[in-house]
Design a protein around this motif. Structure first.
Motif, short mmCIF file in Angstrom:
data_model
loop_
_atom_site.label_atom_id
_atom_site.label_comp_id
_atom_site.label_asym_id
_atom_site.label_seq_id
_atom_site.Cartn_x
_atom_site.Cartn_y
_atom_site.Cartn_z
N GLU A 148 0.83 -1.21 0.00
CA GLU A 148 0.00 0.00 0.00
C GLU A 148 0.86 1.25 0.00
OE1 GLU A 148 -2.40 1.58 3.54
OE2 GLU A 148 -3.95 0.70 2.26
N LYS A 153 -0.96 4.39 -1.45
CA LYS A 153 -0.88 5.65 -0.69
C LYS A 153 0.08 5.44 0.47
CE LYS A 153 -4.80 4.54 2.36
NZ LYS A 153 -6.11 4.96 2.85
N TYR A 154 0.64 6.54 0.93
CA TYR A 154 1.54 6.45 2.08
C TYR A 154 1.15 7.52 3.09
CZ TYR A 154 5.69 6.24 4.98
OH TYR A 154 6.53 6.11 6.06
N ILE A 155 1.13 7.13 4.35
CA ILE A 155 0.77 8.06 5.42
C ILE A 155 2.04 8.68 5.98
CG2 ILE A 155 -0.45 8.37 7.58
CD1 ILE A 155 -2.22 7.54 5.22
N GLN A 176 -9.62 13.86 13.58
CA GLN A 176 -9.36 14.22 12.18
C GLN A 176 -9.80 15.65 11.92
OE1 GLN A 176 -10.71 11.41 9.29
NE2 GLN A 176 -9.69 12.44 7.60
N GLN A 190 -8.03 17.07 6.70
CA GLN A 190 -7.89 15.62 6.70
C GLN A 190 -6.67 15.14 7.49
OE1 GLN A 190 -10.51 13.91 5.54
NE2 GLN A 190 -11.33 15.92 5.01
N ASP A 191 -5.87 16.08 8.07
CA ASP A 191 -4.83 15.65 9.00
C ASP A 191 -5.47 14.88 10.14
OD1 ASP A 191 -2.74 16.76 7.60
OD2 ASP A 191 -2.52 18.52 8.86
N ASP A 227 -0.93 12.42 11.20
CA ASP A 227 -0.79 11.50 10.07
C ASP A 227 -1.43 12.18 8.87
OD1 ASP A 227 0.34 9.68 11.77
OD2 ASP A 227 -1.51 8.54 12.08
N ARG A 228 -0.69 12.22 7.76
CA ARG A 228 -1.15 12.95 6.57
C ARG A 228 -1.02 12.04 5.35
NH1 ARG A 228 1.58 18.57 6.31
NH2 ARG A 228 0.06 18.89 7.99
N GLU A 229 -2.15 11.75 4.72
CA GLU A 229 -2.14 10.87 3.55
C GLU A 229 -1.48 11.55 2.36
OE1 GLU A 229 -5.39 8.89 0.53
OE2 GLU A 229 -5.82 8.77 2.70
#
Length: 307
Positions: A148, A153-155, A176, A190-191, A227-229
């Motif tokens: 993933e 996607k990476y967080i 969130q 969205q953070d 955490d940020r996508e």
């Protein structure tokens, strides 16, 4: 495949001859020019694969067949399915014409300066977490985490510093962020707030509030971890590496062909392990080996970027 490779080769050669492009001279910049040309030639692979894809669909009537008559030099005119090849020929022409990119080219598409070190940092984290990722009975889930991050996607984790006496400046639900009142701190919608001064929130708004209340009593700036996508680590990574090599012009960097082959291998093995009900120890060991090799290869590239 053999026929289409010949067509790709002929297309490139035909355009070089038409433009009367000179071969690089042997001298101080000779090696750089040759390396620049090799990087540009790699773009031809994309065109060849595009042609192969078209061939597999010709029988179904999805595309018009390409005429196969004539000599190797009588190449059909470029169609809409060969833009990559045209771009490769242009890139190769620039490579042979000189070893230094123009000022305009140097300022374009520099996302690789951040994305290559980002990928290296994340893959190192996979190395550190490997014992957990490869835990008995959980290897499939661990492989899926890697897959993933590499291709879906990476967080990313980011720290936001809130000065003493200031509010967070955001509205949250289940930790969130859905509204930002103070973007100057670096917030993004969205953070997801994962920790306050290193203490995990557990995704609970009540726990978040307790941690904030305790941090405010200290009278010190508050470090908020979010955490940020972001995009996958290897998103268009081959193209970013090509741009990096062309810009850096560093003969001490690892062989670009080998790096790109290893990137492809890593993607394939990660997908195979993640799709298996129970990946074998050999598959997981090979995935770990490919990740280790990537770290070895990307480290000098990231060092050259930061230098």
């Amino acid at each position: 495949l053999k026929w289409h490779c010949a067509q790709a080769h002929a297309q490139v050669r035909q355009r070089l001859e038409f433009a009367h492009l000179p071969m690089p001279k042997v001298g101080a910049h000779g090696r750089r020019a040759h390396r620049f040309a090799r990087v540009a030639l790699l773009a031809c692979l994309g065109a060849v694969l595009s042609d192969v894809w078209c061939v597999t669909h010709e029988a179904s009537g999805f595309v018009d067949p390409v005429p196969r008559g004539g000599s190797p030099h009588a190449v059909p005119a470029l169609t809409s399915r060969r833009p990559a090849l045209a771009g490769a020929a242009i890139a190769l022409g620039l490579a042979l014409a000189g070893s230094q990119p123009s000022a305009n080219a140097a300022g374009a598409g520099v996302e690789w300066k951040a994305d290559i070190p980002r990928a290296l940092k994340a893959i190192k984290e996979y190395q550190q977490q490997w014992a957990e990722l490869n835990r008995e009975g959980l290897a499939t889930a661990g492989a899926n985490v890697v897959r993933e991050g590499l291709v879906i996607k990476y967080i990313d984790k980011a720290d936001i510093l809130i000065p003493s006496g200031e509010t967070l400046g955001v509205k949250v639900s289940k930790c969130q962020v859905f509204s930002v009142a103070k973007p100057k701190f670096g917030w993004q919608e969205q953070d997801r707030i994962s920790a306050i001064n290193g203490q995990p929130t557990g995704g609970s708004d009540s726990q978040l509030q307790r941690l904030l209340d305790g941090a405010k009593e200290d009278g010190q700036p508050i470090r908020v971890t979010v955490d940020r996508e972001g995009p996958p680590l290897l998103d268009n990574f081959e193209g970013k590496l090509q741009k990096a090599y062309i810009s850096l012009m560093d003969d001490s960097l690892p062989d670009l062909d080998e790096v790109q082959v290893n990137i492809g291998n890593t993607k394939v093995i990660a997908a195979s392990a993640a799709s298996a009900t129970s990946p074998s120890p050999e598959v997981m060991a090979r995935l770990k080996k490919e990740l280790d090799t990537l770290v070895t290869q990307l480290t000098p590239i990231a060092r050259a970027i930061s230098g």
